[in-house]
Write an enzyme that holds these catalytic residues in place. Structure first.
Site, PDB file in Angstrom:
ATOM      1  N   ASN A   1       1.591   3.021  -2.600  1.00  0.00           N
ATOM      2  CA  ASN A   1       0.905   3.961  -3.514  1.00  0.00           C
ATOM      3  C   ASN A   1      -0.347   4.529  -2.856  1.00  0.00           C
ATOM      4  OD1 ASN A   1       2.101   4.182  -6.377  1.00  0.00           O
ATOM      5  ND2 ASN A   1       2.371   2.030  -5.851  1.00  0.00           N
TER       6      ASN A   1
ATOM      7  N   HIS B   1       1.454   1.227 -13.257  1.00  0.00           N
ATOM      8  CA  HIS B   1       2.305   0.078 -13.604  1.00  0.00           C
ATOM      9  C   HIS B   1       3.759   0.529 -13.496  1.00  0.00           C
ATOM     10  CE1 HIS B   1       3.467  -3.722 -15.416  1.00  0.00           C
ATOM     11  NE2 HIS B   1       4.298  -3.029 -16.178  1.00  0.00           N
TER      12      HIS B   1
ATOM     13  N   GLY C   1       0.779  -1.233   0.000  1.00  0.00           N
ATOM     14  CA  GLY C   1       0.000   0.000   0.000  1.00  0.00           C
ATOM     15  C   GLY C   1       0.806   1.276   0.000  1.00  0.00           C
TER      16      GLY C   1
HETATM   17  C1  GRF Z   1       4.704  -2.446  -6.544  1.00  0.00           C
HETATM   18  O1  GRF Z   1       5.435  -3.365  -7.345  1.00  0.00           O
HETATM   19  C2  GRF Z   1       4.401  -1.244  -7.356  1.00  0.00           C
HETATM   20  O2  GRF Z   1       5.461  -0.959  -8.234  1.00  0.00           O
HETATM   21  C3  GRF Z   1       3.181  -1.646  -8.118  1.00  0.00           C
HETATM   22  O3  GRF Z   1       2.455  -2.491  -7.231  1.00  0.00           O
HETATM   23  C4  GRF Z   1       3.353  -3.047  -6.264  1.00  0.00           C
HETATM   24  C5  GRF Z   1       2.893  -2.809  -4.853  1.00  0.00           C
HETATM   25  O4  GRF Z   1       2.759  -1.458  -4.625  1.00  0.00           O
HETATM   26  N1  GRF Z   1       2.420  -0.522  -8.529  1.00  0.00           N
HETATM   27  P1  GRF Z   1       2.121  -0.892  -3.239  1.00  0.00           P
HETATM   28  O5  GRF Z   1       3.292  -0.647  -2.315  1.00  0.00           O
HETATM   29  O6  GRF Z   1       1.192  -1.960  -2.695  1.00  0.00           O
HETATM   30  O7  GRF Z   1       1.428   0.363  -3.608  1.00  0.00           O
END
Ligand code: GRF
Length: 200
Positions: free
Chosen positions: A14, A110, A12
């Site tokens: 992002n 992505h 999480g």
């Molecule tokens: C990571 O590989 C990111 O690059 C992709 O999803 C995966 C998990 O991201 N977008 P997050 O830390 O759960 O947001």
């Protein structure tokens, strides 16, 4: 007020970038109305809880078959009545019915410069392992609209990141997150909230 539902599967970071960007004003006029995960133990759900955001886990093994799981996933999103669905590290292929219902209102982040290193099997560290194996000098991240394909929808934003000598997949992933993902995803959400990007 733009209502967003964020779908997650892992750490999480992002989601956290979106939460932080709303808090510091980089994202205007937006509310995360729900966080939904296909993994009950996803740390992203803890981040939602810590920030007082409604959350729900919809886990495949809790359902008799894929159709029931898909119906539950769509219901969990519908209940939030989002204007925009954000896939932030969400590793489940969306049901066609959901893509049709929310066409033009689902975005995904992505961790590569699409059309490189994307499509089936390219997720998480695998994306960066492939970039390093190919020997690219520049990689990055892409925000795109989600359609029936895998990482095939219209590209909205991209940001390049330099590959450095001695990079491992883990080091490169962190740089792409910090220097690209956590910047362009909030940026696109803000552009949608401010009407710079129109949702059809
Ligand atoms: C990571 O590989 C990111 O690059 C992709 O999803 C995966 C998990 O991201 N977008 P997050 O830390 O759960 O947001």
């Amino acid at each position: 007020m733009l209502r967003i539902a964020v779908l997650v599967s892992g750490g999480g970071t992002n989601l956290q970038a979106i939460i932080d960007s709303i808090a510091d004003g980089r994202i205007k006029d937006t509310q995360i109305v729900k966080v939904i995960s296909n993994k009950a133990d996803a740390y992203a759900l803890k981040r939602a809880e810590e920030n007082g955001i409604a959350s729900e886990a919809v886990v495949r093994k809790d359902f008799l078959d894929k159709e029931a799981f898909h119906e539950a996933l769509i219901r969990a999103v519908d209940e939030a009545q989002p204007d925009l669905v954000v896939l932030a590290g969400f590793l489940v292929v969306l049901p066609l019915k959901m893509i049709e219902k929310y066409r033009g209102r689902i975005i995904n982040i992505h961790p590569s410069l699409i059309p490189s290193f994307c499509g089936n099997g390219f997720y998480g560290l695998k994306v960066h392992e492939a970039a390093l194996a190919r020997g690219v000098k520049v990689t990055g991240a892409t925000v795109h609209f989600v359609d029936e394909g895998t990482d095939t929808g219209p590209i909205i934003a991209q940001k390049a990141v330099e590959v450095q000598e001695g990079d491992t997949a883990e080091i490169l992933q962190k740089r792409v997150m910090e220097q690209a993902e956590w910047i362009i995803l909030p940026g696109v959400i803000n552009d949608i909230a401010c009407g710079k990007i129109q949702l059809k």
